[in-house]
Design a protein around this motif. Structure first.
Motif, short mmCIF file in Angstrom:
data_model
loop_
_atom_site.label_atom_id
_atom_site.label_comp_id
_atom_site.label_asym_id
_atom_site.label_seq_id
_atom_site.Cartn_x
_atom_site.Cartn_y
_atom_site.Cartn_z
N ILE A 1 -5.25 -15.06 3.77
CA ILE A 1 -6.52 -14.85 3.07
C ILE A 1 -7.47 -14.00 3.93
N SER A 2 -7.52 -14.30 5.24
CA SER A 2 -8.42 -13.56 6.13
C SER A 2 -8.00 -12.10 6.28
N VAL A 3 -6.71 -11.86 6.49
CA VAL A 3 -6.24 -10.48 6.66
C VAL A 3 -6.45 -9.68 5.39
N SER A 4 -6.16 -10.29 4.25
CA SER A 4 -6.36 -9.58 2.98
C SER A 4 -7.84 -9.31 2.73
N ALA A 5 -8.72 -10.21 3.21
CA ALA A 5 -10.16 -9.98 3.07
C ALA A 5 -10.60 -8.78 3.89
N VAL A 6 -10.04 -8.64 5.10
CA VAL A 6 -10.35 -7.46 5.92
C VAL A 6 -9.88 -6.19 5.22
N CYS A 7 -8.69 -6.24 4.63
CA CYS A 7 -8.17 -5.08 3.87
C CYS A 7 -9.09 -4.76 2.70
N GLY A 8 -9.56 -5.80 2.00
CA GLY A 8 -10.48 -5.57 0.89
C GLY A 8 -11.79 -4.97 1.34
N THR A 9 -12.26 -5.39 2.52
CA THR A 9 -13.49 -4.82 3.07
C THR A 9 -13.32 -3.34 3.36
N ILE A 10 -12.20 -2.99 3.98
CA ILE A 10 -11.90 -1.59 4.26
C ILE A 10 -11.85 -0.78 2.96
N ALA A 11 -11.19 -1.35 1.95
CA ALA A 11 -11.04 -0.65 0.67
C ALA A 11 -12.39 -0.44 0.00
N ALA A 12 -13.26 -1.47 0.03
CA ALA A 12 -14.57 -1.35 -0.62
C ALA A 12 -15.42 -0.28 0.06
N THR A 13 -15.40 -0.26 1.40
CA THR A 13 -16.16 0.75 2.13
C THR A 13 -15.63 2.15 1.85
N LEU A 14 -14.32 2.29 1.89
CA LEU A 14 -13.70 3.59 1.63
C LEU A 14 -13.94 4.05 0.20
N LEU B 1 2.30 -7.96 1.23
CA LEU B 1 2.03 -7.66 -0.17
C LEU B 1 0.57 -7.97 -0.54
N ARG B 2 0.08 -9.12 -0.04
CA ARG B 2 -1.32 -9.47 -0.35
C ARG B 2 -2.28 -8.48 0.29
N SER B 3 -1.94 -7.99 1.47
CA SER B 3 -2.77 -6.98 2.13
C SER B 3 -2.77 -5.67 1.35
N LEU B 4 -1.62 -5.30 0.80
CA LEU B 4 -1.53 -4.09 -0.02
C LEU B 4 -2.38 -4.23 -1.28
N VAL B 5 -2.38 -5.43 -1.87
CA VAL B 5 -3.24 -5.66 -3.03
C VAL B 5 -4.70 -5.50 -2.62
N GLY B 6 -5.07 -6.03 -1.45
CA GLY B 6 -6.44 -5.89 -0.97
C GLY B 6 -6.84 -4.44 -0.78
N LEU B 7 -5.93 -3.64 -0.23
CA LEU B 7 -6.22 -2.22 -0.02
C LEU B 7 -6.32 -1.47 -1.34
N ALA B 8 -5.50 -1.85 -2.32
CA ALA B 8 -5.49 -1.14 -3.60
C ALA B 8 -6.63 -1.57 -4.51
N LEU B 9 -6.88 -2.88 -4.58
CA LEU B 9 -7.85 -3.41 -5.54
C LEU B 9 -9.14 -3.88 -4.90
N GLY B 10 -9.22 -3.85 -3.57
CA GLY B 10 -10.43 -4.33 -2.90
C GLY B 10 -11.66 -3.53 -3.26
N GLY B 11 -11.49 -2.29 -3.64
CA GLY B 11 -12.63 -1.47 -4.03
C GLY B 11 -12.93 -1.48 -5.51
N ALA B 12 -12.17 -2.25 -6.30
CA ALA B 12 -12.35 -2.21 -7.75
C ALA B 12 -13.73 -2.69 -8.19
N LEU B 13 -14.19 -3.81 -7.62
CA LEU B 13 -15.51 -4.31 -7.98
C LEU B 13 -16.60 -3.32 -7.56
N THR B 14 -16.45 -2.78 -6.36
CA THR B 14 -17.43 -1.79 -5.88
C THR B 14 -17.51 -0.60 -6.83
N LEU B 15 -16.35 -0.08 -7.22
CA LEU B 15 -16.31 1.10 -8.09
C LEU B 15 -16.86 0.78 -9.48
#
Length: 402
Positions: free
Chosen positions: A261-274, A314-328
């Protein structure tokens, strides 16, 4: 509308990000441990613990969803900062009271009241969107969203330490203290600029009924995308611990779940910023389409993994792909809505997010009880459904800015 001076909007957005991060770290202190608190309050049957946990997780966003448009309209009239103050004061009192309850029924009432005072993060998004130049809206929302996502990487670990060493009740008191600290930061660090006279003088905002808002091109689509994005995110938070528990030969289920959960959250943070930065140069619709198409596959593949390392990847990849969805999606909604009615618009956007957050634990939990792999496949299918909606309904958003 007037905005703060060039350096001012940056200061305001960074202040909002710090305020949101502090409060949401606090929320993560107790949210993952609600099932344990239910047991501590005297519910021992595993089925009843599961039911109560689902109800307690769902009631706050359900109430918040109903009231979000009301708070949004009021925010346009009296100020969004005041609405955030309302939320933080209510949270500090109510969450502290959660640490004093003696029955699960009392906890339910407290969670219901928490929903009444919710809307904090959405008002932060609305404030960020009107505190910066229009072309910087995705960057501002991305920063605030990143702060919220990053709290998921920090809060559960620190909250778990506090709960294990001092008791779950103490975790509620720490959360209340962090909400109070966020309130102080909001009062001291953030300077609201309201629509109206130069320098922020107030004028009565134009009324924007929901029937007019849904006539804004693509706004209903944004509402649907927010429901899907939040449904997937909340659903995976529930599914990951269940999946880890089903993997053979893992002695420390809670620790491994927390790491994922923590690693995927970091990936989501990176995705949202990017995502916020890329949205200044690329059409938001195109970024959403790429994210949904890319995120659906690892979502579905988690159904068949038999290794926690593979699950982490896989969960990290989801975070990178969809972590920015809410932001966008928030950014798109902010760009589509008039700035003087941004609070009302974000109130309806919040309704969608809260609706997704309320439906997800109940639907995902029920589906997982029937078929855990099927629940992961359903999340993947939802991501692809969002991509299909973009292709069918808003093809021109994929090639140009709104």
């Amino acid at each position: 509308m007037p905005h703060a001076e060039p350096e001012g909007w940056q200061r305001n957005v960074w202040a909002l990000s710090l305020i949101v991060f502090t409060a949401f770290v606090g929320f993560q202190f107790f949210s993952p441990f609600l099932p344990l608190y239910v047991q501590e309050l005297g519910v021992t049957d595993p089925a009843r613990v599961a039911i109560w946990s689902g109800v307690l997780l769902a009631v706050t966003p359900s109430v918040a969803a109903v009231l979000a448009p009301v708070w949004g309209i009021l925010a346009d009239r009296v100020g969004r900062k005041l609405m955030m103050i309302r939320s933080l004061v209510g949270f500090a009192v109510i969450i502290a009271a959660m640490g004093l309850v003696t029955s699960v029924t009392q906890l339910f009432v407290a969670r219901l009241l928490q929903g009444v005072f919710a809307g904090f993060s959405v008002m932060a998004m609305a404030l960020a969107s009107v505190s910066c130049p229009r072309d910087k809206v995705p960057v501002a929302i991305g920063r605030v969203q990143s702060a919220q996502l990053l709290s998921v990487a920090v809060g559960p670990a620190v909250g778990g330490y506090v709960a294990s060493h001092f008791g779950i009740r103490f975790a509620f008191f720490v959360t209340a203290g962090l909400c109070a600290l966020s309130l102080v930061g909001l009062l001291l660090l953030f300077k609201e600029v309201r629509p109206g006279q130069p320098g922020g003088a107030t004028s009565r905002p134009a009324r924007l009924p929901f029937r007019d808002l849904v006539r804004v091109r693509y706004f209903p689509l944004v509402l649907g995308l927010l429901i899907i994005a939040q449904f997937i995110d909340r659903g995976l938070a529930l599914l990951i611990p269940l999946k880890v528990a089903h993997l053979p030969g893992l002695p420390r289920i809670a620790v491994i779940s927390g790491v994922i959960i923590s690693v995927s959250a970091v990936c989501g943070t990176i995705a949202a910023t990017l995502a916020g930065r890329l949205a200044q140069r690329w059409p938001i619709g195109r970024l959403l389409l790429i994210g949904c198409l890319a995120g659906g596959l690892p979502c579905a593949l988690m159904a068949w993994t038999d290794s926690w390392v593979t699950l982490l990847v896989l969960r990290s990849l989801v975070g990178l792909a969809l972590g920015g969805a809410l932001t966008l999606a928030y950014s798109l909604g902010g760009q589509l809505s008039p700035s003087e009615s941004r609070g009302a618009a974000f109130g309806w956007l919040a309704l969608s997010v809260q609706l997704g957050g309320a439906l997800s634990p109940l639907a995902t939990g029920g589906l997982a009880a029937l078929s855990l792999p099927g629940a992961f496949l359903a999340d993947g299918a939802l991501a692809w459904l969002a991509a299909l909606l973009l292709l069918l309904v808003a093809r021109d958003l994929i090639t140009r800015h709104p």
